[in-house]
Design a protein around this motif. Sequence first.
Motif: not given
Length: 159
Positions: A13, A16-17
């Motif tokens: 995550d 992905m950011k």
Amino acid sequence: MNEVWKKPPIPLDAYMKMVGHEVGVSSWHLVDQNRINVYADVIEDHQFIHVDPERAKRETAFGNTVAHGFLTMSLMSIMSYEVMPVIEGTTMGVNYGFDKLRFLSPVRAGSRVRGRFTLTEATLRKPKELLSRTNVTVEIEGETKPALVADWIGLIYFA
């Protein structure tokens, strides 16, 4: 072993950011005549603009020998190892190719280059397969125009 695998991994995550952001800039890498000659031997391309400094000085606008474009491109691997993070649970990453690759300026023997990496896409194609797209600009020290720009695609696999 590449140094990339010694970095502490980050969660998926967090990776992905990073999409839409510059991830980082590599260190400078010297492209000297020896490196150019070794590369010429490997790919069997001994065109004088790469391997004959005297003739290149006399007969080209470059004023010196220049690196093969594919040599400059291939240095993106080591540059990416310095900059791009490892994602937790990764078992391997593979080069999936390029959607765009342009050689904009010659890299003269004795120059130093570095890569600037911006993550532009990270898409799970399968539960254990991530398509990662990175915009890479390879800069030449002291010059305003980059050596190349690329839209580089990788596949990252998870356990």
